[in-house]
Enzyme design. Structure first.
Site, PDB file in Angstrom:
ATOM      1  N   PRO A 149      34.378  50.096  -4.226  1.00  0.00           N
ATOM      2  CA  PRO A 149      34.211  49.323  -5.454  1.00  0.00           C
ATOM      3  C   PRO A 149      33.383  50.045  -6.500  1.00  0.00           C
ATOM      4  O   PRO A 149      32.866  51.138  -6.273  1.00  0.00           O
ATOM      5  CB  PRO A 149      33.498  48.072  -4.951  1.00  0.00           C
ATOM      6  CG  PRO A 149      32.597  48.619  -3.879  1.00  0.00           C
ATOM      7  CD  PRO A 149      33.369  49.733  -3.213  1.00  0.00           C
ATOM      8  N   LYS A 174      39.868  56.420  -2.496  1.00  0.00           N
ATOM      9  CA  LYS A 174      40.204  55.929  -3.831  1.00  0.00           C
ATOM     10  C   LYS A 174      38.989  55.219  -4.424  1.00  0.00           C
ATOM     11  O   LYS A 174      38.639  54.110  -4.038  1.00  0.00           O
ATOM     12  CB  LYS A 174      41.380  54.962  -3.810  1.00  0.00           C
ATOM     13  CG  LYS A 174      41.801  54.559  -5.236  1.00  0.00           C
ATOM     14  CD  LYS A 174      42.372  53.165  -5.289  1.00  0.00           C
ATOM     15  CE  LYS A 174      42.492  52.688  -6.731  1.00  0.00           C
ATOM     16  NZ  LYS A 174      41.183  52.381  -7.354  1.00  0.00           N
ATOM     17  N   PRO A 175      38.332  55.839  -5.392  1.00  0.00           N
ATOM     18  CA  PRO A 175      37.233  55.168  -6.095  1.00  0.00           C
ATOM     19  C   PRO A 175      37.770  54.076  -7.018  1.00  0.00           C
ATOM     20  O   PRO A 175      38.965  53.994  -7.306  1.00  0.00           O
ATOM     21  CB  PRO A 175      36.589  56.298  -6.913  1.00  0.00           C
ATOM     22  CG  PRO A 175      37.100  57.567  -6.302  1.00  0.00           C
ATOM     23  CD  PRO A 175      38.467  57.249  -5.796  1.00  0.00           C
ATOM     24  N   SER A 176      36.862  53.242  -7.511  1.00  0.00           N
ATOM     25  CA  SER A 176      37.242  52.245  -8.506  1.00  0.00           C
ATOM     26  C   SER A 176      37.596  52.917  -9.823  1.00  0.00           C
ATOM     27  O   SER A 176      36.986  53.916 -10.220  1.00  0.00           O
ATOM     28  CB  SER A 176      36.084  51.267  -8.723  1.00  0.00           C
ATOM     29  OG  SER A 176      36.316  50.473  -9.875  1.00  0.00           O
ATOM     30  N   GLU A 177      38.572  52.340 -10.526  1.00  0.00           N
ATOM     31  CA  GLU A 177      38.928  52.856 -11.853  1.00  0.00           C
ATOM     32  C   GLU A 177      37.829  52.605 -12.876  1.00  0.00           C
ATOM     33  O   GLU A 177      37.811  53.225 -13.938  1.00  0.00           O
ATOM     34  CB  GLU A 177      40.229  52.215 -12.338  1.00  0.00           C
ATOM     35  CG  GLU A 177      40.159  50.740 -12.655  1.00  0.00           C
ATOM     36  CD  GLU A 177      40.443  49.858 -11.449  1.00  0.00           C
ATOM     37  OE1 GLU A 177      40.777  48.672 -11.650  1.00  0.00           O
ATOM     38  OE2 GLU A 177      40.328  50.350 -10.304  1.00  0.00           O
ATOM     39  N   GLU A 248      34.949  44.638   3.772  1.00  0.00           N
ATOM     40  CA  GLU A 248      33.623  44.166   3.345  1.00  0.00           C
ATOM     41  C   GLU A 248      33.854  43.462   2.024  1.00  0.00           C
ATOM     42  O   GLU A 248      34.132  44.098   1.013  1.00  0.00           O
ATOM     43  CB  GLU A 248      32.653  45.343   3.213  1.00  0.00           C
ATOM     44  CG  GLU A 248      31.188  44.918   3.323  1.00  0.00           C
ATOM     45  CD  GLU A 248      30.614  44.460   2.015  1.00  0.00           C
ATOM     46  OE1 GLU A 248      30.570  43.230   1.777  1.00  0.00           O
ATOM     47  OE2 GLU A 248      30.194  45.312   1.231  1.00  0.00           O
ATOM     48  N   LEU A 249      33.753  42.124   2.043  1.00  0.00           N
ATOM     49  CA  LEU A 249      34.217  41.314   0.929  1.00  0.00           C
ATOM     50  C   LEU A 249      33.060  40.592   0.243  1.00  0.00           C
ATOM     51  O   LEU A 249      31.969  41.141   0.127  1.00  0.00           O
ATOM     52  CB  LEU A 249      35.288  40.347   1.442  1.00  0.00           C
ATOM     53  CG  LEU A 249      36.472  41.017   2.171  1.00  0.00           C
ATOM     54  CD1 LEU A 249      37.434  39.982   2.731  1.00  0.00           C
ATOM     55  CD2 LEU A 249      37.196  42.000   1.259  1.00  0.00           C
ATOM     56  N   CYS A 282      27.656  41.944  -3.656  1.00  0.00           N
ATOM     57  CA  CYS A 282      28.186  40.933  -2.739  1.00  0.00           C
ATOM     58  C   CYS A 282      27.051  40.252  -1.992  1.00  0.00           C
ATOM     59  O   CYS A 282      27.205  39.122  -1.523  1.00  0.00           O
ATOM     60  CB  CYS A 282      29.174  41.574  -1.762  1.00  0.00           C
ATOM     61  SG  CYS A 282      28.514  42.998  -0.881  1.00  0.00           S
ATOM     62  N   GLU A 379      31.597  32.990  -5.976  1.00  0.00           N
ATOM     63  CA  GLU A 379      30.885  34.236  -6.235  1.00  0.00           C
ATOM     64  C   GLU A 379      31.040  34.605  -7.706  1.00  0.00           C
ATOM     65  O   GLU A 379      32.149  34.810  -8.193  1.00  0.00           O
ATOM     66  CB  GLU A 379      31.433  35.359  -5.354  1.00  0.00           C
ATOM     67  CG  GLU A 379      30.663  36.662  -5.519  1.00  0.00           C
ATOM     68  CD  GLU A 379      31.155  37.754  -4.592  1.00  0.00           C
ATOM     69  OE1 GLU A 379      30.316  38.453  -4.012  1.00  0.00           O
ATOM     70  OE2 GLU A 379      32.384  37.910  -4.459  1.00  0.00           O
ATOM     71  N   TRP A 445      26.011  46.574   8.521  1.00  0.00           N
ATOM     72  CA  TRP A 445      26.304  45.876   7.269  1.00  0.00           C
ATOM     73  C   TRP A 445      27.682  45.241   7.385  1.00  0.00           C
ATOM     74  O   TRP A 445      28.663  45.906   7.699  1.00  0.00           O
ATOM     75  CB  TRP A 445      26.261  46.835   6.085  1.00  0.00           C
ATOM     76  CG  TRP A 445      26.412  46.101   4.781  1.00  0.00           C
ATOM     77  CD1 TRP A 445      27.530  45.973   4.009  1.00  0.00           C
ATOM     78  CD2 TRP A 445      25.385  45.364   4.115  1.00  0.00           C
ATOM     79  NE1 TRP A 445      27.265  45.198   2.909  1.00  0.00           N
ATOM     80  CE2 TRP A 445      25.952  44.813   2.947  1.00  0.00           C
ATOM     81  CE3 TRP A 445      24.047  45.123   4.406  1.00  0.00           C
ATOM     82  CZ2 TRP A 445      25.221  44.032   2.060  1.00  0.00           C
ATOM     83  CZ3 TRP A 445      23.325  44.345   3.524  1.00  0.00           C
ATOM     84  CH2 TRP A 445      23.902  43.818   2.363  1.00  0.00           C
ATOM     85  N   LYS A 449      32.739  34.839   8.566  1.00  0.00           N
ATOM     86  CA  LYS A 449      33.591  33.949   7.769  1.00  0.00           C
ATOM     87  C   LYS A 449      34.345  34.755   6.700  1.00  0.00           C
ATOM     88  O   LYS A 449      34.945  35.789   7.012  1.00  0.00           O
ATOM     89  CB  LYS A 449      32.758  32.803   7.182  1.00  0.00           C
ATOM     90  CG  LYS A 449      32.128  31.931   8.276  1.00  0.00           C
ATOM     91  CD  LYS A 449      31.462  30.689   7.720  1.00  0.00           C
ATOM     92  CE  LYS A 449      30.055  30.911   7.252  1.00  0.00           C
ATOM     93  NZ  LYS A 449      29.341  29.664   6.935  1.00  0.00           N
TER      94      LYS A 449
END
Length: 476
Positions: A149, A174-177, A248-249, A282, A379, A445, A449
């Site tokens: 992210p 793949k990094p975040s854009e 990891e959300l 997060c 969130e 980490w 749920k």
């Protein structure tokens, strides 16, 4: 235009249809551009990782450890440039960018040590049955895709890249854009160290590039950190291919403050938990549960502390909190301010976007927030804190656990027996007691749920990239 794709040991220009603008969020203006990788280039990156896999997993554990220490050392050599880029592209204050870099360095050094211990993990297995021997082998999963992210670039990629390489996997990152530039350092370091071509590949792009990687049949595993909405897509793809994933959300974490706390110390912990990285974590403790006995003393001081935070451009000012990293996130947080007004929430501090250049919002505190409020349950990913009061320990535990997320929590109490008891009762992956959110590479980490599947960091992070094989031999 920046060349930013590292495939099979070479830097190449993007051939995708998307042009990515890299922005300075403190100004709201772009400072670099790059073309996204095409689906064909994602294919090339996966193919390069597949070709490199047999030789890489055959290297000795000590050789892989040497490369990892090389990454750590060269990250340190690039210290000022990487800190400055984090400040410019993420909007992080200097002290936060420094900690990010130190965390990445520590991660590579830690997994270098674990890599050196791998030979001892392959061992004989005692059997009760006579006439047989058995032994365990820990082998690399294979070719892995890593999707990271924008809120902690460099760090999150280190959490995935270091254990994957230590295990003997080859990777496509793949990094975040939103923050595509800082991870280029990993490709530059790979070149400098002479890392074999194809062991590390980096492809940049937007959703199209991410989908091409996430759906690729040439991967043996995918590790994703990001939103729940995208995570569910990753999981659907994995289920179609029966492929392992680490996810990891999101989170909607609580900080629980009992009435025996020092008020000023509790305020410091609360502010750190919601304003670090402008709340774009997060793990942000965005739900405050405060005991009735301390609430009237704590909330006014918390209001003052949030209002007194220095918010500004970290490149030109001494600040406590920078801007939100993207315009999209700025608009999202602003929409929650509008929702709060519609719901009639009581706002003690902030509650607005700031009228200045860039993507700034005010640190915000809402009090007596109903449990059915969207702001209590969803969130937000910004410096928006919602507070409720509680009367008993049981109520605090129940309301903390009443969430579809289960990433982290913080417990503040002078009664350490109570703090430990509450920590044990919380349905989360990590609990801090009387502390800021100190994350150590030796600890795990991940959450329960809706906060994800699997664990990163510690020996669990290495295990995520290993496959267990047993070899049993008949002695007859």
């Amino acid at each position: 235009m920046t060349t930013s794709h590292y495939i099979a040991g070479r830097w190449v220009e993007g051939q995708g249809s998307d042009c990515i603008s890299v922005n300075d969020p403190a100004l709201g203006q772009p400072f670099a551009e790059l073309m996204a990788a095409s689906a064909a280039q994602v294919d090339q990156a996966v193919a390069a990782a597949r070709v490199a896999l047999p030789a890489w997993k055959a290297t000795s554990a000590s050789e892989r450890a040497g490369y990892l220490r090389g990454f750590a050392e060269q990250l340190g050599q690039r210290r000022e440039a990487l800190i400055s880029l984090q400040m410019r592209n993420n909007g992080k204050p200097r002290h936060e960018a420094e900690i990010d870099l130190d965390d990445a360095i520590a991660t590579f050094n830690y997994y270098a040590e674990l890599a050196e211990q791998l030979p001892s993990k392959n061992r004989e297995v005692p059997l009760a049955a006579p006439g047989f021997t058995a032994r365990t082998r820990l082998e690399p999963v294979g070719v892995v895709g890593l999707i990271v992210p924008w809120n902690f670039p460099l760090v999150t990629s280190a959490w995935k890249l270091a254990p994957a390489l230590a295990a003997g996997c080859t990777v496509v990152l793949k990094p975040s854009e939103v923050t595509p530039l800082v991870e280029q350092a990993y490709g530059q370091i790979a070149d400098s160290l002479g890392l074999p071509a194809g062991v590390l590949n980096i492809v940049n792009g937007k959703a199209e590039t991410g989908a091409a990687l996430g759906n690729h049949t040439g991967l043996d595993k995918l590790s994703f950190t990001g939103s729940n909405s995208v995570g569910s897509q990753v999981m659907r793809s994995a289920s179609a291919q029966c492929r392992p994933v680490t996810l990891e959300l999101g989170g909607k974490s609580a900080i629980v403050v009992f009435d025996d706390c020092d008020v000023d110390q509790a305020v410091d912990w609360i502010v750190a938990g919601i304003t670090w990285n402008a709340g774009q974590m997060c793990s942000a403790t965005s739900r405050l549960l405060v005991h009735d006995g301390i609430a009237d003393a704590l909330l006014p001081r918390l209001q003052a502390a949030l209002e007194n935070l220095r918010v500004g451009n970290p490149l030109t000012e001494e600040v406590d909190m920078g801007p939100l990293t993207s315009q999209a996130q700025w608009l999202k947080v602003a929409s929650y301010f509008a929702t709060a007004r519609e719901e009639g929430l009581q706002c003690l501090a902030g509650g607005r976007a700031l009228d200045r250049d860039g993507w700034f919002v005010s640190p915000t505190l809402y009090t007596d927030v109903p449990k059915d409020s969207r702001l209590w349950n969803e969130e937000i990913f910004g410096p928006v804190l919602c507070a409720r009061r509680f009367a008993t320990e049981a109520q605090a535990i129940a309301e903390t656990n009443d969430s579809r997320f289960g990433l982290v929590a913080t417990v503040c109490s002078a009664d350490l027996a109570r703090a430990e008891r509450v920590a044990d009762a919380l349905e989360v992956g990590h609990v801090w007691i009387n502390s800021v959110q100190a994350v150590f590479v030796e600890t795990s980490w991940g959450g329960t749920k809706g906060s994800g599947i699997g664990r990163e960091l510690g020996p669990w992070g290495l295990s995520a990239y290993q496959s267990v094989k047993h070899v049993t031999r008949c002695l007859g």
